[in-house]
Design a protein around this motif. Structure first.
Motif, PDB file in Angstrom:
ATOM      1  N   LEU A 187      41.898  45.414  35.391  1.00  0.00           N
ATOM      2  CA  LEU A 187      43.159  44.669  35.911  1.00  0.00           C
ATOM      3  C   LEU A 187      44.365  44.542  35.453  1.00  0.00           C
ATOM      4  CD1 LEU A 187      40.443  42.514  38.873  1.00  0.00           C
ATOM      5  CD2 LEU A 187      42.136  43.997  39.078  1.00  0.00           C
ATOM      6  N   ASP A 188      43.816  44.012  34.425  1.00  0.00           N
ATOM      7  CA  ASP A 188      44.697  43.211  33.384  1.00  0.00           C
ATOM      8  C   ASP A 188      46.405  44.414  33.281  1.00  0.00           C
ATOM      9  OD1 ASP A 188      45.981  41.301  31.494  1.00  0.00           O
ATOM     10  OD2 ASP A 188      45.863  43.231  30.381  1.00  0.00           O
ATOM     11  N   THR A 189      45.345  46.066  32.856  1.00  0.00           N
ATOM     12  CA  THR A 189      46.731  46.986  32.721  1.00  0.00           C
ATOM     13  C   THR A 189      47.265  46.505  34.026  1.00  0.00           C
ATOM     14  OG1 THR A 189      45.134  48.540  34.244  1.00  0.00           O
ATOM     15  CG2 THR A 189      44.956  47.924  31.754  1.00  0.00           C
ATOM     16  N   VAL A 190      47.056  46.741  35.460  1.00  0.00           N
ATOM     17  CA  VAL A 190      48.111  46.979  37.100  1.00  0.00           C
ATOM     18  C   VAL A 190      48.390  45.437  36.429  1.00  0.00           C
ATOM     19  CG1 VAL A 190      46.759  48.634  37.007  1.00  0.00           C
ATOM     20  CG2 VAL A 190      46.346  46.892  38.147  1.00  0.00           C
ATOM     21  N   GLY A 191      48.361  44.292  35.537  1.00  0.00           N
ATOM     22  CA  GLY A 191      48.928  42.937  36.083  1.00  0.00           C
ATOM     23  C   GLY A 191      48.314  42.382  36.727  1.00  0.00           C
ATOM     24  N   ALA A 192      47.209  42.014  37.119  1.00  0.00           N
ATOM     25  CA  ALA A 192      46.249  41.612  38.012  1.00  0.00           C
ATOM     26  C   ALA A 192      44.760  40.722  37.217  1.00  0.00           C
ATOM     27  CB  ALA A 192      46.062  42.240  39.572  1.00  0.00           C
ATOM     28  N   THR A 193      44.158  40.282  37.577  1.00  0.00           N
ATOM     29  CA  THR A 193      43.225  39.079  37.361  1.00  0.00           C
ATOM     30  C   THR A 193      42.161  38.948  38.029  1.00  0.00           C
ATOM     31  OG1 THR A 193      42.505  37.917  35.492  1.00  0.00           O
ATOM     32  CG2 THR A 193      44.189  37.319  37.512  1.00  0.00           C
ATOM     33  N   ALA A 194      40.849  38.272  37.667  1.00  0.00           N
ATOM     34  CA  ALA A 194      40.432  38.109  39.263  1.00  0.00           C
ATOM     35  C   ALA A 194      38.747  36.941  38.326  1.00  0.00           C
ATOM     36  CB  ALA A 194      38.904  39.291  39.823  1.00  0.00           C
ATOM     37  N   PHE A 195      38.691  36.022  39.923  1.00  0.00           N
ATOM     38  CA  PHE A 195      38.109  35.225  39.750  1.00  0.00           C
ATOM     39  C   PHE A 195      36.693  35.069  40.269  1.00  0.00           C
ATOM     40  CE2 PHE A 195      41.067  33.806  41.767  1.00  0.00           C
ATOM     41  CZ  PHE A 195      40.735  32.594  42.876  1.00  0.00           C
ATOM     42  N   THR A 196      35.439  35.124  40.088  1.00  0.00           N
ATOM     43  CA  THR A 196      34.653  34.754  41.006  1.00  0.00           C
ATOM     44  C   THR A 196      34.861  33.145  42.131  1.00  0.00           C
ATOM     45  OG1 THR A 196      32.814  33.586  39.492  1.00  0.00           O
ATOM     46  CG2 THR A 196      32.893  36.085  39.794  1.00  0.00           C
ATOM     47  N   ASN A 197      33.810  33.495  43.031  1.00  0.00           N
ATOM     48  CA  ASN A 197      33.099  32.702  43.778  1.00  0.00           C
ATOM     49  C   ASN A 197      31.509  32.589  44.706  1.00  0.00           C
ATOM     50  OD1 ASN A 197      32.775  30.792  45.744  1.00  0.00           O
ATOM     51  ND2 ASN A 197      34.441  31.247  47.363  1.00  0.00           N
ATOM     52  N   ASP A 198      30.884  32.094  44.502  1.00  0.00           N
ATOM     53  CA  ASP A 198      29.367  32.135  45.029  1.00  0.00           C
ATOM     54  C   ASP A 198      29.512  31.626  45.764  1.00  0.00           C
ATOM     55  OD1 ASP A 198      29.403  29.537  44.031  1.00  0.00           O
ATOM     56  OD2 ASP A 198      28.299  30.196  42.064  1.00  0.00           O
ATOM     57  N   PHE A 199      30.781  31.042  47.091  1.00  0.00           N
ATOM     58  CA  PHE A 199      30.041  30.092  48.463  1.00  0.00           C
ATOM     59  C   PHE A 199      31.031  30.355  49.512  1.00  0.00           C
ATOM     60  CE2 PHE A 199      30.293  27.210  51.318  1.00  0.00           C
ATOM     61  CZ  PHE A 199      29.325  27.059  51.757  1.00  0.00           C
ATOM     62  N   PRO A 200      30.710  30.686  50.889  1.00  0.00           N
ATOM     63  CA  PRO A 200      29.224  30.948  50.635  1.00  0.00           C
ATOM     64  C   PRO A 200      28.467  31.895  50.566  1.00  0.00           C
ATOM     65  CG  PRO A 200      30.816  32.108  53.147  1.00  0.00           C
ATOM     66  CD  PRO A 200      31.712  31.445  51.451  1.00  0.00           C
ATOM     67  N   ASP A 201      29.519  33.697  50.070  1.00  0.00           N
ATOM     68  CA  ASP A 201      29.045  34.399  50.072  1.00  0.00           C
ATOM     69  C   ASP A 201      29.097  34.931  47.706  1.00  0.00           C
ATOM     70  OD1 ASP A 201      31.164  35.298  50.703  1.00  0.00           O
ATOM     71  OD2 ASP A 201      30.208  36.943  51.736  1.00  0.00           O
ATOM     72  N   SER A 202      28.751  35.973  48.083  1.00  0.00           N
ATOM     73  CA  SER A 202      29.406  36.335  46.106  1.00  0.00           C
ATOM     74  C   SER A 202      30.348  36.638  46.735  1.00  0.00           C
ATOM     75  CB  SER A 202      28.147  37.478  45.749  1.00  0.00           C
ATOM     76  OG  SER A 202      26.852  36.950  45.611  1.00  0.00           O
ATOM     77  N   GLN A 203      31.428  36.663  45.934  1.00  0.00           N
ATOM     78  CA  GLN A 203      33.301  37.213  46.510  1.00  0.00           C
ATOM     79  C   GLN A 203      33.711  36.758  44.724  1.00  0.00           C
ATOM     80  OE1 GLN A 203      35.313  34.873  48.671  1.00  0.00           O
ATOM     81  NE2 GLN A 203      33.694  34.085  50.322  1.00  0.00           N
ATOM     82  N   ILE A 204      34.138  38.075  45.230  1.00  0.00           N
ATOM     83  CA  ILE A 204      35.633  38.542  43.785  1.00  0.00           C
ATOM     84  C   ILE A 204      37.287  38.025  44.411  1.00  0.00           C
ATOM     85  CG2 ILE A 204      36.782  39.770  42.155  1.00  0.00           C
ATOM     86  CD1 ILE A 204      33.999  40.781  42.024  1.00  0.00           C
TER      87      ILE A 204
END
Length: 594
Positions: free
Chosen positions: A47-64
């Protein structure tokens, strides 16, 4: 936002996506299964190669949740540069002032140069060495390093650093490693500088060329626990050694579980979302410490502005192993306990030199010298105090030392001097932390053929009882009137004279009174002296005539029950009462029979 199809393709390459939500600033991917820790790392790299980043969230379900890197605020390089400049200026000022006072140097350029070389630069080295440990930990976890915010402060010159709130930690483990590596590197560098500073400090007696401006240092616990055999608690540190001490203090401060400090990274990685409660507690502790050392408020304010809740990992799907958590916790607690000092630098009026309140008696022909024991709090293995005595000469016969005190024996050279009567000697002790003066009295006595006590030649011994008046009659066998002075030297015994010179009064006998208590005895006559003591003990009563001629009586006061109607001192109204005087008979020079 970057083209959603590109982001969609990258995420689905690593995860099984069940649903995608597009918002104005993000894309939310609902995933089936969480993969492993490396999977999320690979995703971030691509994702960094295209100028983006991510983080997770585990509520109410698994999310990126994917966002544009442009939504992450950039570094404030101007602010960081300013804080580094202010910290360096404060350290140079502290170092130059300390060097000037330590070596009594009046050359401004010399103080600035040496204060910078031996204090400011070493402290900055410790802080940068801490950052080197953090850099290694971040590179190990493929995380970009961001320069910290330096915290300038009066007093020590700095309170350390606070991590940038722009750091993006991939997981909890990387946070724990970054915090612990930084603390370990800082602690190690500080101890090395302490040892180096002690090694280069000259092994010479204390002189006016070495003077510490610090009245007291509350040293971290690492000194008495780990380094006590090298560095006693009351040491006066060389500037380089002081830099190591400051490094330990600042490292310990940064191990507190607060916001973006190193301890905050570790505890956030261990506690997760519950870390905020530990951070609140850490702020409370720092606020309490700021009552004693107000400059800690600077650290508190910056921590609050950057965020009390501290950093959170981008991937909270996976937690570190329990062994990793416990090891990091032990390291942080050890650094905190050994290094934390709530009052690192302060002034105090407490005395670090003890010169006894003593009177000394020399024999008729002055065939000996007077020895005075002086206790000095231990200031380290390399510096000994400077002594001076006026008038006359002296020698330091020796000393005995323990972990906190050194007792020096000064011998006043009184042998074969033509002294008579009372002679005062002023002893000056300069420890580098303060200069202390004390006057001790030496009575040079000669036998008096004109006076006798109770019709018997002196010295004479009496045994009397506490609270009960007793009489001493002084006989004058000469044809002239004798004017004499009464001088008591006692151990735990306050002695009062009753009815003289005023009837129905008491006057306290004090060996330190410049004038003393005088009385006259007519030629071929006598004078009765009535006295009373309100404490048991032993005393020597000197009846001193001009020229050092004297009689001595030894009095042993036996303990008696206190009368119910008596509140000492007070059989009669008391005049000139200033309190009890306690002497130590073991400090009295040996009596010689005339």
């Amino acid at each position: 936002m970057i083209e959603s199809s590109i982001i969609d393709g990258i995420v689905k390459k690593y995860y099984d996506v069940s649903e995608v939500e597009n918002t104005r600033y993000s894309m939310v991917f609902h995933i089936q299964g969480r993969g492993n820790e490396k999977t999320f790392g690979y995703l971030l790299d691509e994702l960094d190669t295209v100028g983006a980043t991510a983080f997770t969230n585990d509520f109410p379900d698994s999310q990126i949740i994917v966002i544009n890197n442009g939504n992450v605020s950039r570094e404030r390089r101007g602010l960081k540069t300013l804080m580094l400049f202010l910290s360096m200026a404060a350290l140079i000022y502290t170092g130059s002032v300390y060097y000037s006072s330590y070596y009594s140097s009046d050359l401004i350029y010399r103080n600035i140069i040496y204060g910078t070389l031996f204090y400011a630069i070493p402290v900055i080295f410790i802080l940068l060495f801490r950052e080197a440990g953090k850099y290694i930990a971040l590179r190990k976890n493929h995380i970009k390093y961001n320069f910290p915010i330096f915290v300038p402060s009066p007093g020590l010159g700095t309170l350390g650093t606070i991590n940038s709130n722009k750091n993006q930690f991939r997981d909890s483990k990387s946070m724990i490693e970054a915090g612990t590596f930084s603390l370990l590197f800082g602690f190690f560098a500080s101890v090395v500088l302490i040892i180096a500073g002690a090694a280069i400090m000259p092994y010479v007696n204390y002189s006016s060329a070495i003077h510490s401006p610090i009245s007291a240092l509350n040293f971290p616990l690492v000194f008495p626990l780990a380094l006590d055999h090298l560095f006693p608690a009351y040491i006066i540190p060389d500037p380089l050694e002081l830099a190591g001490y400051v490094g330990i203090i600042t490292t310990a401060l940064n191990s507190m579980p607060v916001g973006f400090m190193d301890g905050g990274l570790v505890f956030s990685g261990i506690l997760g979302k519950q870390f905020k409660y530990a951070s609140y507690a850490g702020i409370a502790i720092l606020l309490a410490a700021s009552i004693l050392y107000p400059y800690i408020l600077i650290l508190v304010v910056l921590s609050v502005l950057l965020g009390i809740k501290g950093a959170l990992p981008m991937n909270n799907f996976f937690k570190p192993r329990a062994s990793v958590k416990w090891l990091a916790l032990v390291i942080v607690v050890i650094v905190l306990i050994l290094g934390f000092a709530p009052l690192p630098l302060h002034n105090t009026n407490s005395n670090n030199v003890a010169i006894p309140d003593s009177c000394y008696i020399m024999q008729q022909n002055n065939t000996g010298n007077v020895s005075v024991n002086i206790t000095v709090q231990n200031h380290g293995v390399n510096i000994s105090p400077l002594f001076s005595v006026t008038p006359g000469n002296f020698t330091v016969k020796g000393f005995t030392q323990n972990k906190t005190d050194t007792i020096y024996t000064l011998e006043l050279i009184t042998y074969n001097h033509n002294y008579s009567g009372r002679k005062n000697f002023t002893i000056t002790v300069d420890t580098g932390m303060r200069s202390v003066q004390k006057t001790v009295s030496v009575y040079f006595l000669k036998p008096d053929s004109n006076m006798h006590i109770n019709k018997a030649p002196g010295p004479e011994s009496l045994t009397e009882k506490e609270y009960k008046p007793f009489n001493i009659t002084v006989f004058n066998y000469s044809n002239r009137t004798l004017n004499a002075q009464i001088i008591p030297i006692f151990n735990g015994t306050g002695l009062y004279m009753i009815g003289y010179p005023v009837n129905n009064t008491e006057i306290e006998l004090n060996p330190y009174s410049p004038g003393g208590v005088f009385f006259g005895i007519p030629g071929k006559g006598n004078q009765k002296l009535t006295m009373v003591s309100y404490d048991p003990g032993n005393l020597k009563l000197i009846i001193l005539e001009h020229g050092g001629q004297a009689l001595i009586v030894n009095i042993n006061i036996l303990p008696e029950p206190q009368p119910k109607t008596l509140s000492p001192p007070g059989i009669f109204p008391t005049i000139n009462y200033t309190g009890y005087y306690y002497m130590q008979l073991d400090t009295i020079h040996s009596f010689y029979n005339f």
